[in-house]
Motif scaffolding. Structure first.
Motif, PDB file in Angstrom:
ATOM      1  N   ASN A  76       0.830  -1.217   0.000  1.00  0.00           N
ATOM      2  CA  ASN A  76       0.000   0.000   0.000  1.00  0.00           C
ATOM      3  C   ASN A  76       0.861   1.262   0.000  1.00  0.00           C
ATOM      4  O   ASN A  76       0.542   2.242  -0.670  1.00  0.00           O
ATOM      5  N   LEU A  77       1.954   1.232   0.746  1.00  0.00           N
ATOM      6  CA  LEU A  77       2.881   2.370   0.767  1.00  0.00           C
ATOM      7  C   LEU A  77       3.534   2.556  -0.608  1.00  0.00           C
ATOM      8  O   LEU A  77       3.657   3.684  -1.102  1.00  0.00           O
TER       9      LEU A  77
ATOM     10  N   MET B 292       2.271   1.662  -3.499  1.00  0.00           N
ATOM     11  CA  MET B 292       1.234   2.170  -4.404  1.00  0.00           C
ATOM     12  C   MET B 292       1.052   3.680  -4.233  1.00  0.00           C
ATOM     13  O   MET B 292       0.990   4.424  -5.216  1.00  0.00           O
ATOM     14  N   GLU B 293       0.978   4.120  -2.994  1.00  0.00           N
ATOM     15  CA  GLU B 293       0.793   5.548  -2.725  1.00  0.00           C
ATOM     16  C   GLU B 293       1.965   6.358  -3.265  1.00  0.00           C
ATOM     17  O   GLU B 293       1.785   7.409  -3.880  1.00  0.00           O
TER      18      GLU B 293
ATOM     19  N   GLN C  13       1.804   6.388  -7.142  1.00  0.00           N
ATOM     20  CA  GLN C  13       0.729   7.249  -7.624  1.00  0.00           C
ATOM     21  C   GLN C  13       1.125   8.718  -7.579  1.00  0.00           C
ATOM     22  O   GLN C  13       0.642   9.517  -8.377  1.00  0.00           O
ATOM     23  N   SER C  14       2.046   9.081  -6.681  1.00  0.00           N
ATOM     24  CA  SER C  14       2.470  10.470  -6.575  1.00  0.00           C
ATOM     25  C   SER C  14       3.196  10.962  -7.825  1.00  0.00           C
ATOM     26  O   SER C  14       3.201  12.151  -8.113  1.00  0.00           O
TER      27      SER C  14
ATOM     28  N   THR D 256      -0.097   3.929 -12.640  1.00  0.00           N
ATOM     29  CA  THR D 256       0.417   3.071 -11.579  1.00  0.00           C
ATOM     30  C   THR D 256      -0.082   1.644 -11.811  1.00  0.00           C
ATOM     31  O   THR D 256      -1.273   1.428 -12.006  1.00  0.00           O
TER      32      THR D 256
END
Length: 156
Positions: free
Chosen positions: A99-100, A102-103, A106-107, A113
């Motif tokens: 999850n980290l 992915m975040e 996405q930035s 992504t």
């Protein structure tokens, strides 16, 4: 009399003393750099397909605990795509930090992504290894090779 199986010999600049041999639907063998010399000596049993050489070369960036590698994928003399590799260095169990990751991706990648890699489905809570990275590169390279095989209609 047996049908041949494909084996891909791969190298990674992050692991210069290792050589990775990936079988088309099987394991990934990790050997020392002399594996290439062994393969030359076994040329009676293996056929080299130099025309299929594909590579990703690019730049390595570090941002805090993240390692980002952006590369141009080439087949022969021409560029065929772009690879983006992202690693969160403090974590060795990939599912724990997905999850980290992915975040973070996405930035800077926005809607481009990717989803969770297929290699994660077999790893679950085990330690991520360099061989897992090579499997992902092999999947990317095969996807790019398949794109090249699609016939292109002529334009008049």
């Amino acid at each position: 009399g047996q049908t041949g199986k494909l084996m891909y010999v791969m190298h990674n600049s992050e692991y210069p003393l290792s050589c990775f041999a990936l079988f088309e639907s099987g394991p990934c063998l990790v050997a020392d750099a002399n594996f290439d010399i062994l393969m030359v000596k076994l040329k009676g049993f293996f056929q080299n397909a130099k025309a299929n050489k594909i590579e990703s070369r690019g730049t390595r960036y570090q941002y805090c605990d993240f390692l980002v590698k952006v590369g141009t994928v080439t087949m022969g003399p021409s560029a065929r795509g772009i690879s983006v590799e992202v690693e969160y260095c403090p974590c060795v169990i990939a599912n724990d930090c997905w999850n980290l990751l992915m975040e973070f991706m996405q930035s800077f990648m926005g809607s481009h992504t990717p989803g969770i890699p297929s290699v994660f489905s077999t790893k679950h809570d085990s330690i991520y290894s360099p061989a897992d990275t090579m499997v992902q590169y092999m999947e990317l390279f095969n996807k790019i090779r398949k794109q090249q095989q699609v016939p292109v209609a002529g334009i008049r």
